[in-house]
Write a protein that holds these residues in place. Structure first.
Motif, PDB file in Angstrom:
ATOM      1  N   ALA A 247      52.683  27.443 -15.561  1.00  0.00           N
ATOM      2  CA  ALA A 247      53.704  28.476 -15.399  1.00  0.00           C
ATOM      3  C   ALA A 247      54.477  28.605 -16.707  1.00  0.00           C
ATOM      4  CB  ALA A 247      54.651  28.132 -14.249  1.00  0.00           C
ATOM      5  N   VAL A 248      54.566  29.825 -17.216  1.00  0.00           N
ATOM      6  CA  VAL A 248      55.210  30.096 -18.509  1.00  0.00           C
ATOM      7  C   VAL A 248      56.281  31.160 -18.319  1.00  0.00           C
ATOM      8  CG1 VAL A 248      54.857  30.823 -20.899  1.00  0.00           C
ATOM      9  CG2 VAL A 248      53.062  29.547 -19.706  1.00  0.00           C
ATOM     10  N   GLN A 249      57.442  30.938 -18.924  1.00  0.00           N
ATOM     11  CA  GLN A 249      58.488  31.952 -18.975  1.00  0.00           C
ATOM     12  C   GLN A 249      58.386  32.658 -20.320  1.00  0.00           C
ATOM     13  OE1 GLN A 249      62.310  30.247 -18.085  1.00  0.00           O
ATOM     14  NE2 GLN A 249      61.683  29.566 -16.038  1.00  0.00           N
ATOM     15  N   PRO A 250      57.895  33.886 -20.346  1.00  0.00           N
ATOM     16  CA  PRO A 250      57.578  34.553 -21.624  1.00  0.00           C
ATOM     17  C   PRO A 250      58.757  34.694 -22.574  1.00  0.00           C
ATOM     18  CG  PRO A 250      56.648  35.757 -19.756  1.00  0.00           C
ATOM     19  CD  PRO A 250      57.571  34.735 -19.189  1.00  0.00           C
ATOM     20  N   PHE A 251      59.966  34.908 -22.063  1.00  0.00           N
ATOM     21  CA  PHE A 251      61.096  35.199 -22.942  1.00  0.00           C
ATOM     22  C   PHE A 251      61.771  33.948 -23.487  1.00  0.00           C
ATOM     23  CE2 PHE A 251      60.910  38.903 -20.009  1.00  0.00           C
ATOM     24  CZ  PHE A 251      60.521  39.844 -20.956  1.00  0.00           C
ATOM     25  N   THR A 252      61.595  32.822 -22.836  1.00  0.00           N
ATOM     26  CA  THR A 252      62.197  31.579 -23.312  1.00  0.00           C
ATOM     27  C   THR A 252      61.172  30.614 -23.902  1.00  0.00           C
ATOM     28  OG1 THR A 252      62.020  30.512 -21.142  1.00  0.00           O
ATOM     29  CG2 THR A 252      64.020  31.784 -21.598  1.00  0.00           C
ATOM     30  N   GLY A 253      59.913  30.818 -23.585  1.00  0.00           N
ATOM     31  CA  GLY A 253      58.869  29.929 -24.079  1.00  0.00           C
ATOM     32  C   GLY A 253      58.726  28.637 -23.301  1.00  0.00           C
ATOM     33  N   GLU A 254      59.536  28.424 -22.270  1.00  0.00           N
ATOM     34  CA  GLU A 254      59.425  27.216 -21.468  1.00  0.00           C
ATOM     35  C   GLU A 254      58.169  27.271 -20.598  1.00  0.00           C
ATOM     36  OE1 GLU A 254      62.948  26.726 -19.238  1.00  0.00           O
ATOM     37  OE2 GLU A 254      64.263  26.494 -20.985  1.00  0.00           O
ATOM     38  N   ALA A 255      57.578  26.106 -20.393  1.00  0.00           N
ATOM     39  CA  ALA A 255      56.339  26.043 -19.615  1.00  0.00           C
ATOM     40  C   ALA A 255      56.314  24.789 -18.759  1.00  0.00           C
ATOM     41  CB  ALA A 255      55.123  26.073 -20.540  1.00  0.00           C
ATOM     42  N   GLN A 256      55.646  24.882 -17.641  1.00  0.00           N
ATOM     43  CA  GLN A 256      55.438  23.755 -16.738  1.00  0.00           C
ATOM     44  C   GLN A 256      53.974  23.722 -16.334  1.00  0.00           C
ATOM     45  OE1 GLN A 256      58.095  24.443 -13.460  1.00  0.00           O
ATOM     46  NE2 GLN A 256      59.920  23.809 -14.578  1.00  0.00           N
ATOM     47  N   MET A 257      53.444  22.524 -16.280  1.00  0.00           N
ATOM     48  CA  MET A 257      52.056  22.372 -15.864  1.00  0.00           C
ATOM     49  C   MET A 257      51.934  21.282 -14.815  1.00  0.00           C
ATOM     50  SD  MET A 257      50.825  19.220 -16.954  1.00  0.00           S
ATOM     51  CE  MET A 257      49.090  19.532 -16.873  1.00  0.00           C
ATOM     52  N   SER A 258      50.921  21.395 -13.982  1.00  0.00           N
ATOM     53  CA  SER A 258      50.625  20.367 -12.981  1.00  0.00           C
ATOM     54  C   SER A 258      49.146  20.434 -12.655  1.00  0.00           C
ATOM     55  CB  SER A 258      51.466  20.572 -11.709  1.00  0.00           C
ATOM     56  OG  SER A 258      51.221  21.848 -11.155  1.00  0.00           O
ATOM     57  N   THR A 259      48.611  19.292 -12.308  1.00  0.00           N
ATOM     58  CA  THR A 259      47.196  19.214 -11.944  1.00  0.00           C
ATOM     59  C   THR A 259      47.048  18.208 -10.816  1.00  0.00           C
ATOM     60  OG1 THR A 259      44.952  18.813 -12.789  1.00  0.00           O
ATOM     61  CG2 THR A 259      46.702  17.411 -13.629  1.00  0.00           C
ATOM     62  N   GLY A 260      46.043  18.412  -9.986  1.00  0.00           N
ATOM     63  CA  GLY A 260      45.850  17.537  -8.847  1.00  0.00           C
ATOM     64  C   GLY A 260      44.395  17.462  -8.440  1.00  0.00           C
ATOM     65  N   ALA A 261      44.083  16.493  -7.612  1.00  0.00           N
ATOM     66  CA  ALA A 261      42.714  16.282  -7.144  1.00  0.00           C
ATOM     67  C   ALA A 261      42.741  15.734  -5.732  1.00  0.00           C
ATOM     68  CB  ALA A 261      41.961  15.327  -8.066  1.00  0.00           C
ATOM     69  N   GLU A 262      41.690  16.031  -4.988  1.00  0.00           N
ATOM     70  CA  GLU A 262      41.534  15.496  -3.637  1.00  0.00           C
ATOM     71  C   GLU A 262      40.121  14.958  -3.487  1.00  0.00           C
ATOM     72  OE1 GLU A 262      43.114  17.392   0.136  1.00  0.00           O
ATOM     73  OE2 GLU A 262      40.950  17.705   0.433  1.00  0.00           O
ATOM     74  N   PHE A 263      40.030  13.717  -2.990  1.00  0.00           N
ATOM     75  CA  PHE A 263      38.747  13.062  -2.770  1.00  0.00           C
ATOM     76  C   PHE A 263      38.635  12.726  -1.283  1.00  0.00           C
ATOM     77  CE2 PHE A 263      40.314  12.088  -6.989  1.00  0.00           C
ATOM     78  CZ  PHE A 263      39.232  12.425  -7.805  1.00  0.00           C
ATOM     79  N   SER A 264      37.657  13.295  -0.624  1.00  0.00           N
ATOM     80  CA  SER A 264      37.443  13.050   0.802  1.00  0.00           C
ATOM     81  C   SER A 264      36.235  12.132   0.959  1.00  0.00           C
ATOM     82  CB  SER A 264      37.215  14.369   1.546  1.00  0.00           C
ATOM     83  OG  SER A 264      38.336  15.221   1.433  1.00  0.00           O
ATOM     84  N   LEU A 265      36.494  10.915   1.434  1.00  0.00           N
ATOM     85  CA  LEU A 265      35.439   9.943   1.650  1.00  0.00           C
ATOM     86  C   LEU A 265      35.066   9.929   3.135  1.00  0.00           C
ATOM     87  CD1 LEU A 265      36.917   7.122  -0.609  1.00  0.00           C
ATOM     88  CD2 LEU A 265      35.427   9.029  -1.247  1.00  0.00           C
ATOM     89  N   LYS A 266      34.248   8.990   3.512  1.00  0.00           N
ATOM     90  CA  LYS A 266      33.769   8.953   4.889  1.00  0.00           C
ATOM     91  C   LYS A 266      34.899   8.746   5.880  1.00  0.00           C
ATOM     92  CE  LYS A 266      30.325   6.732   7.866  1.00  0.00           C
ATOM     93  NZ  LYS A 266      29.252   5.707   7.960  1.00  0.00           N
ATOM     94  N   GLN A 267      35.807   7.825   5.582  1.00  0.00           N
ATOM     95  CA  GLN A 267      36.917   7.542   6.485  1.00  0.00           C
ATOM     96  C   GLN A 267      38.273   7.625   5.801  1.00  0.00           C
ATOM     97  OE1 GLN A 267      35.210   3.657   8.108  1.00  0.00           O
ATOM     98  NE2 GLN A 267      35.937   4.583  10.014  1.00  0.00           N
ATOM     99  N   SER A 268      38.317   8.121   4.572  1.00  0.00           N
ATOM    100  CA  SER A 268      39.570   8.162   3.825  1.00  0.00           C
ATOM    101  C   SER A 268      39.701   9.468   3.073  1.00  0.00           C
ATOM    102  CB  SER A 268      39.662   6.983   2.847  1.00  0.00           C
ATOM    103  OG  SER A 268      39.533   5.747   3.514  1.00  0.00           O
ATOM    104  N   ARG A 269      40.932   9.775   2.712  1.00  0.00           N
ATOM    105  CA  ARG A 269      41.232  10.940   1.879  1.00  0.00           C
ATOM    106  C   ARG A 269      42.276  10.524   0.853  1.00  0.00           C
ATOM    107  NH1 ARG A 269      45.091  14.946   2.316  1.00  0.00           N
ATOM    108  NH2 ARG A 269      45.687  14.114   4.364  1.00  0.00           N
ATOM    109  N   ILE A 270      42.038  10.852  -0.418  1.00  0.00           N
ATOM    110  CA  ILE A 270      42.917  10.470  -1.514  1.00  0.00           C
ATOM    111  C   ILE A 270      43.388  11.736  -2.229  1.00  0.00           C
ATOM    112  CG2 ILE A 270      43.140   9.140  -3.639  1.00  0.00           C
ATOM    113  CD1 ILE A 270      40.798   7.421  -2.666  1.00  0.00           C
ATOM    114  N   ASN A 271      44.713  11.869  -2.399  1.00  0.00           N
ATOM    115  CA  ASN A 271      45.309  12.979  -3.137  1.00  0.00           C
ATOM    116  C   ASN A 271      46.089  12.427  -4.319  1.00  0.00           C
ATOM    117  OD1 ASN A 271      45.168  14.098  -0.130  1.00  0.00           O
ATOM    118  ND2 ASN A 271      45.209  15.851  -1.492  1.00  0.00           N
ATOM    119  N   LEU A 272      45.872  13.018  -5.491  1.00  0.00           N
ATOM    120  CA  LEU A 272      46.555  12.610  -6.717  1.00  0.00           C
ATOM    121  C   LEU A 272      47.069  13.854  -7.426  1.00  0.00           C
ATOM    122  CD1 LEU A 272      43.801  10.155  -8.024  1.00  0.00           C
ATOM    123  CD2 LEU A 272      45.879   9.499  -6.815  1.00  0.00           C
ATOM    124  N   SER A 273      48.237  13.743  -8.062  1.00  0.00           N
ATOM    125  CA  SER A 273      48.766  14.852  -8.845  1.00  0.00           C
ATOM    126  C   SER A 273      49.679  14.320  -9.938  1.00  0.00           C
ATOM    127  CB  SER A 273      49.534  15.850  -7.961  1.00  0.00           C
ATOM    128  OG  SER A 273      50.754  15.295  -7.523  1.00  0.00           O
TER     129      SER A 273
END
Length: 327
Positions: A247-273
């Motif tokens: 996400a970028v604010q064009p007039f101020t130049g400020e920016a924010q970033m985020s990334t995440g992942a989800e892994f679904s195993l046989k009996q488990s689910r893992i979320n990371l960000s």
């Protein structure tokens, strides 16, 4: 929900019949036609559910019991944390009732706050929902009422709300999303606050295939404009998903970033960000049995509390453990 079309769309097909022979079936399924892309409010859902991990602090216990196929009760206990200030415990009692056409969910906590959600189908192409929160102090009442229109290649929504986004008063909103091609859709949203006259406009486009999707949106809210980019990738269907957002604010130049992942195993689910401010979140959910799930939550925020006066920044840590029993 299965959106239905206003118009019957079909393709004329002709076959030839030879004497003593059955007509051969046509080869191929014809050109792919655009389909409804869903509601505009869910345009960013694929990425948001990966970059915004639903972490919690303390110990959480959830018990649910279906009494009939359409009616169930639930109890939620939270120890060590609470949505209320100066409180270290929280309890909610809930009841759910519904069928294929309508669903009603309600919760009440020990302070008397009532939360409710109602979803219903008026027709095959028109749905509605009502979400409200009624705290002990009526001044904090929050409510949102939506009417969703689902067409064969597009969708529209009309919204009226009260006291949302921290702004008192009535809010009105409308959105529309149209499939241009089977993979590309365009839409926009506008909402205004009648209490403190202000308006927000959003324009967005999405390109999606079976393995990846990208969303570009531009938001204009007064003098705070924002340009955002989102990318979602299905590495392995039903197993591994990746998502990122800028996400970028064009007039101020400020920016924010985020990334995440989800892994679904046989009996488990893992979320990371992780995001650009140094905030890292993780959630591990494992199935002990068909009626029991165990959850581990962790959140770390780097450099909290620093200022120009010389105060030293410290890292913040939050951990949670949860047990869910019932179906």
């Amino acid at each position: 929900r299965n959106p239905a079309s206003f118009f019957a769309m079909g393709q004329a097909m002709s076959t030839t019949r030879c004497e003593g022979l059955e007509a051969l079936p046509p080869v191929g399924g014809g050109p792919e036609l655009p389909k409804s892309p869903g509601q505009f409010e869910r345009l960013h859902e694929d990425v948001k559910k990966l970059t915004n991990v639903n972490t919690f602090e303390g110990a959480k216990f959830e018990v649910s019991k279906p009494l009939t196929p359409m009616f169930a009760l639930s109890h939620v206990f939270l120890l060590g944390a609470s949505p209320y200030p100066n409180a270290t415990s929280h309890y909610k009692f809930g009841a759910n009732v519904g069928d294929n056409e309508r669903v009603c969910m309600a919760h009440v906590d020990q302070y008397g706050t009532v939360e409710g959600q109602l979803y219903g189908n008026v027709t095959s192409w028109l749905q509605g929902k009502l979400i409200f929160n009624l705290p002990y102090d009526p001044k904090g009442f929050v409510a949102v009422c939506d009417a969703d229109l689902n067409l064969s290649t597009g969708s529209a929504q009309v919204k009226i709300a009260q006291n949302i986004h921290g702004q008192p008063g009535t809010h009105l909103g409308v959105s529309y999303l149209q499939a241009i091609t089977p993979r590309f859709s365009l839409g926009g949203e506008g909402h205004c606050s009648l209490g403190a006259p202000s308006a927000t406009l959003v324009a967005a486009g999405k390109y999606a295939t079976g393995k990846y999707s990208g969303v570009v949106s531009y938001t204009k809210a007064g003098a705070n404009d924002q340009l955002s980019f989102q990318y979602h990738r299905t590495v392995s269907p039903g197993r591994v998903q990746l998502g990122s957002e800028l996400a970028v604010q064009p007039f101020t130049g400020e920016a924010q970033m985020s990334t995440g992942a989800e892994f679904s195993l046989k009996q488990s689910r893992i979320n990371l960000s992780v995001d650009g401010s140094g905030k890292m979140q993780s959630l591990v959910e494992t199935t002990l049995s068909p009626a029991a799930k165990l959850t581990f939550s962790a959140e770390m925020q780097l450099g909290v509390g620093g200022d120009d006066a010389g105060a030293k920044a410290r890292d913040s840590y939050k951990f949670g453990y949860g047990l869910q029993i019932g179906q």
